[in-house]
Design a protein around this motif. Structure first.
Motif, short mmCIF file in Angstrom:
data_model
loop_
_atom_site.label_atom_id
_atom_site.label_comp_id
_atom_site.label_asym_id
_atom_site.label_seq_id
_atom_site.Cartn_x
_atom_site.Cartn_y
_atom_site.Cartn_z
N LYS A 123 12.40 16.78 5.99
CA LYS A 123 12.31 17.97 6.83
C LYS A 123 13.26 19.05 6.35
CE LYS A 123 12.25 19.54 11.61
NZ LYS A 123 13.00 20.77 11.30
N ALA A 124 14.47 18.63 5.93
CA ALA A 124 15.44 19.62 5.45
C ALA A 124 14.95 20.31 4.19
CB ALA A 124 16.78 18.93 5.18
N ALA A 125 14.35 19.53 3.25
CA ALA A 125 13.86 20.12 2.02
C ALA A 125 12.66 21.02 2.29
CB ALA A 125 13.49 19.03 1.02
N TYR A 126 11.80 20.61 3.21
CA TYR A 126 10.63 21.42 3.56
C TYR A 126 11.08 22.75 4.16
CZ TYR A 126 6.10 22.68 5.57
OH TYR A 126 4.93 23.31 5.90
N ASP A 127 12.02 22.69 5.07
CA ASP A 127 12.52 23.91 5.71
C ASP A 127 13.19 24.83 4.70
OD1 ASP A 127 11.61 23.01 8.13
OD2 ASP A 127 13.57 22.31 8.84
N ALA A 128 13.69 24.24 3.59
CA ALA A 128 14.34 25.03 2.55
C ALA A 128 13.37 25.52 1.48
CB ALA A 128 15.45 24.21 1.89
N GLY A 129 12.05 25.20 1.67
CA GLY A 129 11.05 25.76 0.76
C GLY A 129 10.20 24.76 -0.01
N LEU A 130 10.46 23.45 0.12
CA LEU A 130 9.66 22.45 -0.59
C LEU A 130 8.37 22.19 0.20
CD1 LEU A 130 9.21 20.46 -2.89
CD2 LEU A 130 10.68 18.82 -1.68
N ALA A 195 3.62 7.03 5.56
CA ALA A 195 3.72 8.49 5.56
C ALA A 195 3.37 9.07 6.92
CB ALA A 195 2.79 9.06 4.50
N ALA A 196 2.30 8.58 7.53
CA ALA A 196 1.87 9.09 8.83
C ALA A 196 2.89 8.80 9.91
CB ALA A 196 0.51 8.50 9.20
N THR A 197 3.46 7.60 9.88
CA THR A 197 4.47 7.24 10.88
C THR A 197 5.68 8.17 10.81
OG1 THR A 197 3.79 4.91 10.85
CG2 THR A 197 6.00 5.39 11.69
N LEU A 198 6.14 8.42 9.58
CA LEU A 198 7.30 9.30 9.38
C LEU A 198 6.97 10.74 9.77
CD1 LEU A 198 8.56 7.90 5.96
CD2 LEU A 198 9.71 7.67 8.16
N ALA A 199 5.77 11.19 9.38
CA ALA A 199 5.38 12.58 9.69
C ALA A 199 5.20 12.78 11.20
CB ALA A 199 4.10 12.94 8.94
N ASP A 200 4.58 11.81 11.85
CA ASP A 200 4.36 11.92 13.29
C ASP A 200 5.67 11.96 14.07
OD1 ASP A 200 1.66 11.92 12.85
OD2 ASP A 200 1.35 9.82 13.43
N ALA A 201 6.69 11.30 13.51
CA ALA A 201 8.00 11.30 14.16
C ALA A 201 8.80 12.56 13.85
CB ALA A 201 8.80 10.07 13.72
N GLY A 202 8.26 13.43 13.00
CA GLY A 202 8.93 14.67 12.65
C GLY A 202 10.01 14.53 11.60
N ALA A 203 10.08 13.34 10.95
CA ALA A 203 11.14 13.09 9.98
C ALA A 203 10.83 13.68 8.60
CB ALA A 203 11.38 11.59 9.85
N VAL A 204 9.54 13.84 8.29
CA VAL A 204 9.12 14.35 6.98
C VAL A 204 7.92 15.27 7.15
CG1 VAL A 204 9.88 12.19 5.85
CG2 VAL A 204 7.46 12.50 6.47
N LYS A 205 7.57 15.93 6.06
CA LYS A 205 6.34 16.70 6.00
C LYS A 205 5.51 16.18 4.83
CE LYS A 205 7.16 19.91 9.21
NZ LYS A 205 6.27 20.17 10.36
N ILE A 206 4.22 16.05 5.05
CA ILE A 206 3.31 15.66 3.96
C ILE A 206 2.95 16.92 3.19
CG2 ILE A 206 1.02 14.74 3.41
CD1 ILE A 206 1.28 13.00 5.96
N ILE A 207 3.22 16.91 1.87
CA ILE A 207 3.01 18.12 1.07
C ILE A 207 1.98 17.94 -0.05
CG2 ILE A 207 5.33 19.01 1.56
CD1 ILE A 207 6.12 18.08 -1.30
N ASP A 283 1.12 1.30 19.54
CA ASP A 283 1.78 2.15 18.56
C ASP A 283 1.38 1.79 17.14
OD1 ASP A 283 3.09 3.39 20.64
OD2 ASP A 283 4.92 2.19 20.44
N ALA A 284 1.22 0.49 16.89
CA ALA A 284 0.94 0.03 15.53
C ALA A 284 -0.48 0.35 15.09
CB ALA A 284 1.19 -1.47 15.43
N SER A 285 -1.42 0.39 16.01
CA SER A 285 -2.83 0.57 15.65
C SER A 285 -3.07 1.84 14.85
CB SER A 285 -3.71 0.58 16.91
OG SER A 285 -3.71 -0.67 17.52
N ALA A 286 -2.50 2.95 15.30
CA ALA A 286 -2.73 4.22 14.62
C ALA A 286 -2.24 4.17 13.18
CB ALA A 286 -2.05 5.35 15.38
N SER A 287 -1.10 3.53 12.96
CA SER A 287 -0.56 3.43 11.61
C SER A 287 -1.44 2.56 10.72
CB SER A 287 0.86 2.86 11.64
OG SER A 287 1.74 3.74 12.30
N ILE A 288 -1.92 1.46 11.25
CA ILE A 288 -2.80 0.57 10.47
C ILE A 288 -4.09 1.29 10.10
CG2 ILE A 288 -4.17 -1.54 10.53
CD1 ILE A 288 -1.18 -2.04 10.29
N LEU A 289 -4.66 2.00 11.06
CA LEU A 289 -5.92 2.70 10.81
C LEU A 289 -5.74 3.84 9.81
CD1 LEU A 289 -7.25 2.78 14.48
CD2 LEU A 289 -8.26 1.50 12.57
#
Length: 338
Positions: A123-130, A195-207, A283-289
């Motif tokens: 998230k920090a790198a994304y906010d800085a332009g990545l 990737a989806a779990t991390l992105a859904d939690a707001g920890a990362v951005k998929i680029i 919670d786990a189902s969405a990640s598996i799918l």
């Protein structure tokens, strides 16, 4: 063939499945240890175990759990673990060159039209332009070890974009996850459910998508000791064919979606019990799918992708230049994809 202990192996590191499900182990109830990771990409192993396919093949399976590819390769070569399924690593190639390990099939694969591995920014790198892979120049890219699949993917992405990235080895997948969540690294690439779990939690951005940079990538392979590949033909066929049954169930339920809702739900719950044992099924189902990538039918192997990976390892001086496809692979057990 010499017998290698785990200690000795660590020191070294400085017929097809066209007719499925018919071959049984020559010795009913043969005990084997199977390497596994708590990732959705290992679902065929868990399905084959829970649905009795290994038992029907005359195999008594016990799981050995790992957090990275190279330790798994060491355990295979030493004989502590019989069979495993994970990405090609520099350690695996070096052990194959020493005559103690062989790739015998394919598993997880990138396929056009199916959601695959994602390129992430903290998230920090994304906010800085990545905001896309073209902006990776000078950024830190996470990996477990040098010569891991993460190293390969990051290098191929950087080369395609004409940028330079700095790789940070963190030894375990969990450590890489922690590093990108905390902003200690800028970028990473990983299977879609993580990737989806991390992105859904707001920890990362998929680029980005790995498949846009490495089409038809043979992400993981099945491998074993050279001894098993050469001397345990019936056992190895039995293992691969039971594993292929698990892969067929997984693909039908979650990738091709050709089964009914009840079977789909059963597969999701089965996989979740291994991959996310501490998470509620809701919670786990969405990640598996979201993480359902293709597993090659019959554990077929994409030779062109394996060769490309091997050439990358050699070009970077990560393995000896004289190592060939035949050094690494015994592909007589499965169909070979061109």
């Amino acid at each position: 063939m010499s017998t290698f202990t785990r200690r000795a192996t660590l020191s070294l590191l400085g017929a097809t499945l066209a007719t499925p499900y018919l071959v049984r182990s020559a010795r009913a109830g043969t005990a084997i240890n199977v390497g596994a990771m708590r990732l959705a990409s290992h679902a065929p192993t868990y399905i084959a175990f829970e649905r009795g396919y290994f038992t029907e093949a005359g195999l008594d399976v016990n799981f050995d759990y790992f957090e990275a590819a190279q330790p798994m390769a060491v355990a295979i070569a030493s004989g502590d673990t019989g069979y495993a399924m994970t990405a090609i690593s520099g350690g695996l190639i070096s052990l194959a060159e020493k005559g103690v390990a062989k790739v015998i099939g394919g598993a997880l694969a990138e396929e056009k039209g199916i959601s695959g591995q994602k390129i992430l920014a903290s998230k920090a790198a994304y906010d800085a332009g990545l905001t896309d892979p073209s902006k990776l120049d000078g950024k830190t890219f996470g990996m477990t070890q040098a010569g891991s699949s993460f190293h390969y993917m990051g290098s191929k992405i950087a080369a395609a974009e004409g940028v330079e990235v700095h790789f940070k080895p963190l030894q375990k997948t969990g450590a890489v996850i922690g590093a990108i969540k905390s902003g200690q690294i800028d970028a990473w690439s990983i299977v879609p459910n993580i990737a989806a779990t991390l992105a859904d939690a707001g920890a990362v951005k998929i680029i980005g998508e790995v498949a846009d940079y490495i089409p038809n990538y043979q992400v993981t392979t099945v491998f074993t000791s050279t001894r098993n590949a050469e001397q345990e033909d019936a056992q190895t066929k039995a293992f691969l064919q039971a594993l292929a049954r698990g892969a067929a169930d997984y693909n039908a339920a979650l990738v091709d979606q050709t089964t009914d809702a009840a079977d789909k739900d059963a597969i999701v719950k089965l996989v979740a019990s291994y991959v996310y044992p501490d998470r509620p099924i809701e919670d786990a189902s969405a990640s598996i799918l979201s993480g359902a990538m293709r597993i090659n039918s019959g554990m077929a192997l994409n030779k062109a992708s394996v060769v490309d990976q091997l050439e990358w390892f050699k070009s970077g001086g990560l393995v000896k230049d004289g190592i060939t496809y035949e050094t690494l692979v015994d592909d007589h057990y499965v169909d070979v994809l061109s």
